[in-house]
Design a protein around this motif. Structure first.
Motif, PDB file in Angstrom:
ATOM      1  N   ARG A   1       0.812  -1.351   0.072  1.00 41.65           N
ATOM      2  CA  ARG A   1      -0.110   0.069   0.105  1.00 41.65           C
ATOM      3  C   ARG A   1       0.849   1.392   0.293  1.00 41.65           C
ATOM      4  NH1 ARG A   1      -5.163   1.272  -1.601  1.00 41.65           N
ATOM      5  NH2 ARG A   1      -5.527   3.667  -0.599  1.00 41.65           N
TER       6      ARG A   1
ATOM      7  N   THR B   1       1.899   1.778  -3.423  1.00 42.32           N
ATOM      8  CA  THR B   1       0.888   2.152  -4.324  1.00 42.32           C
ATOM      9  C   THR B   1       0.458   3.679  -4.216  1.00 42.32           C
ATOM     10  OG1 THR B   1      -0.300  -0.190  -3.962  1.00 42.32           O
ATOM     11  CG2 THR B   1      -1.548   1.709  -4.796  1.00 42.32           C
ATOM     12  N   ASP B   2       0.622   4.254  -2.896  1.00 39.17           N
ATOM     13  CA  ASP B   2       0.604   5.527  -2.718  1.00 39.17           C
ATOM     14  C   ASP B   2       1.545   6.415  -3.362  1.00 39.17           C
ATOM     15  OD1 ASP B   2      -1.787   5.018  -1.193  1.00 39.17           O
ATOM     16  OD2 ASP B   2      -0.612   5.123   0.879  1.00 39.17           O
TER      17      ASP B   2
ATOM     18  N   ARG C   1      -7.899   6.939  -8.853  1.00 36.04           N
ATOM     19  CA  ARG C   1      -6.751   6.100  -8.561  1.00 36.04           C
ATOM     20  C   ARG C   1      -7.294   4.686  -8.631  1.00 36.04           C
ATOM     21  NH1 ARG C   1      -3.425   6.843  -3.329  1.00 36.04           N
ATOM     22  NH2 ARG C   1      -3.410   4.538  -3.337  1.00 36.04           N
ATOM     23  N   ARG C   2      -8.699   4.341  -8.587  1.00 33.11           N
ATOM     24  CA  ARG C   2      -9.169   3.170  -8.570  1.00 33.11           C
ATOM     25  C   ARG C   2      -8.694   1.890  -9.374  1.00 33.11           C
ATOM     26  NH1 ARG C   2     -15.599   4.445  -8.785  1.00 33.11           N
ATOM     27  NH2 ARG C   2     -14.574   5.681 -10.402  1.00 33.11           N
TER      28      ARG C   2
ATOM     29  N   ASP D   1      -5.281   1.030  -7.814  1.00 34.64           N
ATOM     30  CA  ASP D   1      -5.468   0.453  -6.736  1.00 34.64           C
ATOM     31  C   ASP D   1      -5.794  -1.041  -6.918  1.00 34.64           C
ATOM     32  OD1 ASP D   1      -4.751   2.547  -4.739  1.00 34.64           O
ATOM     33  OD2 ASP D   1      -6.974   3.217  -4.668  1.00 34.64           O
TER      34      ASP D   1
ATOM     35  N   ARG E   1      -3.606  -4.493  -5.699  1.00 35.43           N
ATOM     36  CA  ARG E   1      -3.997  -5.330  -4.949  1.00 35.43           C
ATOM     37  C   ARG E   1      -4.008  -6.868  -5.681  1.00 35.43           C
ATOM     38  NH1 ARG E   1      -8.201  -1.469  -3.834  1.00 35.43           N
ATOM     39  NH2 ARG E   1      -9.649  -2.591  -5.566  1.00 35.43           N
TER      40      ARG E   1
END
Length: 355
Positions: free
Chosen positions: A19, A22-23, A36-37, A40, A44
């Motif tokens: 995570r 990802t950020d 940003r879906r 993400d 994942r």
């Protein structure tokens, strides 16, 4: 036959939860205020829990040209490479002066003098050590490098050879690039290194029971050059990653593996361990489906992917190390194992082992 005296893997110093990465990628690659879906979801779905990077995450916004990034690569590759080789030689009960050939591979940076040349004197290798730097094989280079070391030792059975892989994939990050290929790469790849010490048939390792390399086979698929690799640009290495790669594996791998094993008087049912490059969940699923493997056959590869991500050419060597270190889960002595990886070309490399 070539004996694998030791395999030593190392990872870069900074460990992050997926995570956190990802950020960082959202800040570096997506336009301000972008949805940003999709990012993400990709991260994942990579089935990666943690990865290691050479630099702290907040430093990846500093670099504005390839030269600066490559200087960081050289310094980092020398440090991690020295740690990996020294560790492998120590485990093999050998000294740097015992090494007759040093093969170095990476696809995440370039250097002249090459990284192996910078390491030889630092580690205390002989001035007449033979060196072979390799660039461009990508993820397949761990398997291909082991195969080429075996080829060398067949002709020089008294020699000791070291294969070193260093991949600093984080340094290839392309800022302000929200393409699917770049975002998938940022979901998968980590930084690490691995070294293998191999001895010719007349130069036995100092201690322990060592697996042997029996045979190898290379397979290059025509008209697949744009499936995987780099475009070399002013900003560095821009990933080429075609979604058709898993399907190519499904269509071709079983025939290639079966033909290779048959030439050694074996079938898939004889293989007691599958040492597979942890390329990503879709690649591992494609390998398992193509070869009709039981559910647990690639557990070591899947665990490596979850713990450190895809380390490019170092990945399959980390999986080999973990297979050898698995205690009661180690393959039975005298049984065959198959080490395999895939890479740009598009190509596969198969290496038959005997535990």
């Amino acid at each position: 036959m070539t004996r694998i005296a030791a395999v030593h893997g190392v990872v870069a110093p900074h460990r992050h939860a997926q995570r956190e990465i990802t950020d960082m990628v959202a800040r570096a690659c997506l336009p301000a205020g972008a949805d940003r879906r999709a990012l993400d979801r990709l991260h994942r779905g990579a089935r990666v829990n943690t990865r290691h990077t050479l630099l702290p995450l907040d430093r990846y916004g500093e670099f504005d040209d390839f030269g600066k990034v490559n200087d960081v690569f050289i310094a980092g590759a020398v440090e991690l490479g020295a740690e990996a080789v020294a560790g492998a030689l120590r485990e093999a009960g050998l000294s740097p002066r015992d090494v007759d050939l040093l093969v170095f591979t990476s696809v995440t940076g370039i250097a002249a003098p090459s990284v192996d040349a910078r390491l030889a004197g630092r580690l205390g290798m002989r001035p007449d050590v033979k060196r072979l730097p390799v660039f461009g094989l990508g993820c397949v280079a761990g398997a291909a490098g082991l195969a080429r070391v075996h080829d060398y030792l067949l002709g020089r059975p008294h020699d000791v050879a070291v294969l070193l892989s260093v991949e600093l994939c984080s340094l290839t990050l392309q800022r302000a690039d929200a393409s699917p290929a770049n975002l998938i790469a940022t979901a998968l790849f980590g930084d690490g290194a691995a070294a293998v010490v191999a001895c010719g048939a007349r130069r036995q390792p100092a201690a322990g029971s060592a697996p042997t390399v029996v045979a190898s086979r290379s397979r290059l698929y025509p008209d697949t050059e744009r499936l995987l690799g780099w475009d070399v640009t002013a900003s560095g290495f821009r990933v080429v990653l075609d979604p058709a790669v898993p399907e190519l594996v499904r269509k071709n791998l079983a025939e290639d593996v079966d033909a290779f094993l048959a030439d050694q008087g074996l079938g898939r049912q004889d293989v007691t361990a599958w040492v597979c490059h942890a390329g990503g969940p879709r690649i591992l699923d494609a390998v398992a489906e193509a070869l009709d493997l039981p559910g647990c056959a690639l557990d070591v590869s899947r665990r490596s992917l979850a713990e450190v991500g895809n380390l490019s050419s170092a990945s399959v060597l980390h999986v080999l190390r973990d297979t050898l270190a698995s205690g009661s889960g180690r393959p039975p002595s005298g049984t065959p194992g198959l080490l395999l990886a895939m890479g740009p070309g598009f190509c596969t490399e198969l290496v038959l082992l005997r535990w």
